[in-house]
Scaffold this active site. Structure first.
Site, mmCIF file in Angstrom:
data_model
loop_
_atom_site.group_PDB
_atom_site.id
_atom_site.type_symbol
_atom_site.label_atom_id
_atom_site.label_comp_id
_atom_site.label_asym_id
_atom_site.label_seq_id
_atom_site.Cartn_x
_atom_site.Cartn_y
_atom_site.Cartn_z
ATOM 1 N N LEU A 1 -43.859 -23.523 -42.628
ATOM 2 C CA LEU A 1 -43.465 -23.112 -41.280
ATOM 3 C C LEU A 1 -44.436 -23.760 -40.280
ATOM 4 O O LEU A 1 -45.184 -23.103 -39.576
ATOM 5 C CB LEU A 1 -43.477 -21.580 -41.173
ATOM 6 C CG LEU A 1 -42.742 -20.978 -39.975
ATOM 7 C CD1 LEU A 1 -41.358 -21.567 -39.800
ATOM 8 C CD2 LEU A 1 -42.651 -19.477 -40.125
ATOM 9 N N HIS A 2 -44.439 -25.085 -40.329
ATOM 10 C CA HIS A 2 -45.363 -25.854 -39.500
ATOM 11 C C HIS A 2 -44.591 -26.835 -38.648
ATOM 12 O O HIS A 2 -43.416 -27.066 -38.887
ATOM 13 C CB HIS A 2 -46.334 -26.664 -40.361
ATOM 14 C CG HIS A 2 -47.195 -25.812 -41.217
ATOM 15 N ND1 HIS A 2 -47.821 -26.296 -42.325
ATOM 16 C CD2 HIS A 2 -47.529 -24.508 -41.122
ATOM 17 C CE1 HIS A 2 -48.508 -25.314 -42.884
ATOM 18 N NE2 HIS A 2 -48.348 -24.227 -42.174
ATOM 19 N N ALA A 3 -45.305 -27.449 -37.729
ATOM 20 C CA ALA A 3 -44.776 -28.572 -36.986
ATOM 21 C C ALA A 3 -43.354 -28.328 -36.510
ATOM 22 O O ALA A 3 -43.088 -27.337 -35.883
ATOM 23 C CB ALA A 3 -44.854 -29.837 -37.829
#
Lengths: 577, 87
Positions: B16-18
């Site tokens: 759940l990044h970028a």
């Protein structure tokens, strides 16, 4: 206690707390604010966010059209960081609680996030730290852009500004009321920053290489701008020594100030002109206060700084008119736009050059921008009826350029005549001699110029092939080099043989070491920062022309800069005794 | 105020990044409901990119979504789609 050695750029000794500015890091000084300032701080923060948002969207649009939509989407994450609720709320709640400036709090909050993210084991996220950094910097820059000048003015105690580098316009924006000295990592004795510092009478040490790494905000500093020394957090003993020195210096300059209005008359009755270098019309009162009988160099680049549009003819005219009227009946020499080298103006697209000092600058620039050049010439001509104005072209390298500039001047005169606008028909026009080719052909130039002014700062760097802004070779920058002295002598002799007068407006003309030598060579006019005038006048009154000539003869026979310096120092001591 | 909760496993390779995080926050901000996301002991504002990034939720992490408000149910549905969507 740490001692830093740099280059003495502007004389004087001052003590104060360090205030670091510029440079793209997050070390923002911890500055308290009053509770009633909180709404203003919040407003500053919001304005910075809006400005940053605008910048990012512009950038995004540009990238979308240059590189493609996908690349532009990277900035979506930037925008999210910018508008992040947690971040914004945390800044605002701390602002209300801590009573510290918004720039400081924002930098702290940002640091905290970056710290946390750095600890998370994830390569991709580590890269995103760069995004947060990027956005953070933008916000901070916009925050400081708004806040910096204001806070410098608002500081209750005077600070010592510490910066990696200061552009001439940064320096110009500094106020004497709030800045007592400044220190930079880079720059040399004759960088324009140093010249500005002298004009503002703010002691400065430049070229320290590491000041910004060693000094922290709020460190207590002694700045010795005469010796080029900075002492960080001095002990009591050192501080006392410098306090005494500071008082002594002040006493000395007060003594010179007492007889500032006596003429610069040698013991055997020769008068030389001691005049001032200025940047701004505002400096005129300072010139008078220090007994300057005229302006030998009025630099005009500052019309173009700190703004995006171009100055109008009227702005030029009003400034010249004011200075002419105020200095009347004494002469004011206006140097036409000397842009390039280390002075860049935001209005013009100037490509980065390999060797800017040898590049498209000064009169060369003006020749390719005749509109800008003529606008300035017309303004000078129009103002010439209000006092005694003279014109001087920078960077003349040979007779062709002098003729070309004069032809353009004639066109301007013709235009004004057609419009029946009054101007001084006999305005004197001189050449600045700062290129070796001009110094060596001074006899040719003298036949078509009314006067010369030797610009030693550039002349020395060109003659000795030393970039004066490069600290690695700065030690080679040596006014006492026999090659420089011979050029100066050649220019003075050529001028006198052709019955024109010759002045000097570089640093050398206010360096006590060389005054006796230059006087002996026959220099007619010395132009310098106002501050130096009383002292130089005093020195000239302490010697006769006959003695000065002897000193000059002997100095010219020496073989190295080292010998010349030692000899001149000895003579200076004898004369002062 | 209705409250909806959901346990989800992050499927995106980027965690759940970028971009997924950015997308998540964009979607979350469309809703009026208050949205929180928690993982292990961390609990953050689902409308804050900094908060989401702070979770450090990688592929395979288990997170809990919670929405409170009139549009809470719809919010959970759409946010779940963002998280389980494989890129």
């Amino acid at each position: 206690m740490i001692r830093l050695k740099g280059i003495a750029a502007a004389p004087g000794i001052k003590t104060g707390l360090a205030y670091k500015i510029g440079r793209e890091d997050f070390s923002i000084p911890k500055q308290s604010i009053k509770p009633e300032e909180i709404p203003l701080q919040i407003q500053l923060f919001e304005e910075a966010l809006i400005q940053t948002r605008r910048e990012i969207i512009d950038l995004q649009k540009r990238i979308a059209s240059d590189l493609g939509q996908e690349e532009a989407e990277i900035f979506d994450a930037h925008l999210l960081v910018l508008e992040d609720r947690m971040l914004i709320e945390e800044v605002i709640s701390r602002l209300k609680k801590d009573n510290l400036s918004v720039a400081f709090i924002f930098s702290e909050v940002l640091k905290k996030y970056i710290d946390v993210f750095s600890k998370i084991e994830d390569e991709y996220l580590k890269e995103r730290i760069a995004d947060i950094n990027d956005v953070g910097r933008r916000i901070l820059r916009n925050l400081l852009g708004k806040e910096q000048k204001k806070s410098l003015v608002d500081l209750k105690e005077k600070v010592v500004v510490v910066s990696h580098d200061l552009s001439p316009s940064d320096t110009a924006a500094m106020h004497k009321q709030s800045v007592c000295a400044f220190i930079t990592d880079i720059g040399g004795k004759t960088s324009h920053t140093a010249i500005m510092a002298k004009a503002l009478e703010i002691p400065a040490v430049v070229g320290t290489e590491q000041a910004t790494q060693i000094i922290k905000s709020d460190d207590f500093l002694i700045v010795d701008g005469s010796m080029g020394i900075v002492i960080v957090n001095p002990d009591e003993e050192t501080l006392e020594i410098y306090r005494q020195e500071e008082l002594k210096l002040k006493g000395l300059s007060d003594k010179y100030l007492l007889d500032k209005d006596l003429p610069a008359l040698t013991k055997d009755g020769k008068i030389v002109e001691i005049v001032a270098n200025i940047e701004f019309p505002d400096e005129v009162p300072t010139v008078k206060l220090h007994g300057g009988l005229g302006i030998g160099l009025y630099r005009t680049e500052f019309f173009y700084m700190n703004r995006k549009d171009l100055p109008t003819e009227e702005e030029h005219f009003q400034a010249y008119k004011y200075v002419a009227q105020e200095m009347k009946p004494y002469p004011v020499i206006i140097r036409t736009l000397d842009l390039g080298g280390d002075k860049f103006l935001s209005q013009f697209e100037i490509p980065k050059e390999m060797q800017p000092f040898l590049g498209w600058r000064a009169i060369r620039f003006c020749f390719t921008k005749p509109d800008i050049f003529k606008l300035q010439l017309r303004a000078v001509l129009r103002a010439s009826v209000f006092g005694k104005l003279k014109l001087m072209y920078p960077m003349i390298s040979g007779i062709e350029e002098l003729r070309q500039a004069n032809n353009i001047l004639e066109e301007c005169k013709k235009e004004l005549k057609e419009k029946r606008v009054a101007f001084d028909e006999n305005i004197e026009v001189g050449a600045m001699v700062e290129v070796p080719s001009a110094a060596l052909t001074a006899d040719i130039l003298a036949k078509e110029a009314h006067f010369f002014s030797i610009g030693t700062n550039d002349l020395i760097q060109y003659a000795l092939a030393v970039d004066r802004t490069n600290e690695k070779v700065a030690y080679l920058y040596e006014p006492a080099h026999p090659a420089v002295l011979r050029m100066v002598k050649n220019v003075i002799d050529a001028a006198h043989q052709n019955n024109i007068w010759v002045g000097m407006c570089g640093e050398m003309a206010s360096d006590e070491t060389f005054i006796l030598l230059l006087l002996g060579l026959g220099l007619d006019e010395f132009s310098m920062p106002s501050l130096a005038i009383p002292q130089i006048k005093h020195l000239i009154r302490s010697i006769s022309m006959e003695e000065a000539k002897k000193i000059a003869d002997e100095a010219m026979s020496l073989t190295s800069a080292k010998e010349v310096n030692a000899f001149m120092q000895r003579k200076l001591k004898e004369v002062k005794r | 105020m209705p409250v909806f909760k959901k346990k989800i496993t992050v499927m995106s390779k980027q965690g759940l990044h970028a971009r997924p995080a950015a997308l998540f926050v964009q979607v979350a901000n469309k809703f009026d409901s208050q949205i929180t996301v928690s993982r292990e002991s961390e609990k953050v504002d689902g409308k804050s990119i900094m908060g989401i990034l702070m979770l450090g939720a990688e592929e395979g992490s288990v997170i809990y979504l919670e929405a409170e408000g009139d549009d809470a149910q719809q919010a959970i549905l759409e946010l779940e789609k963002v998280i389980v969507k494989e890129e």
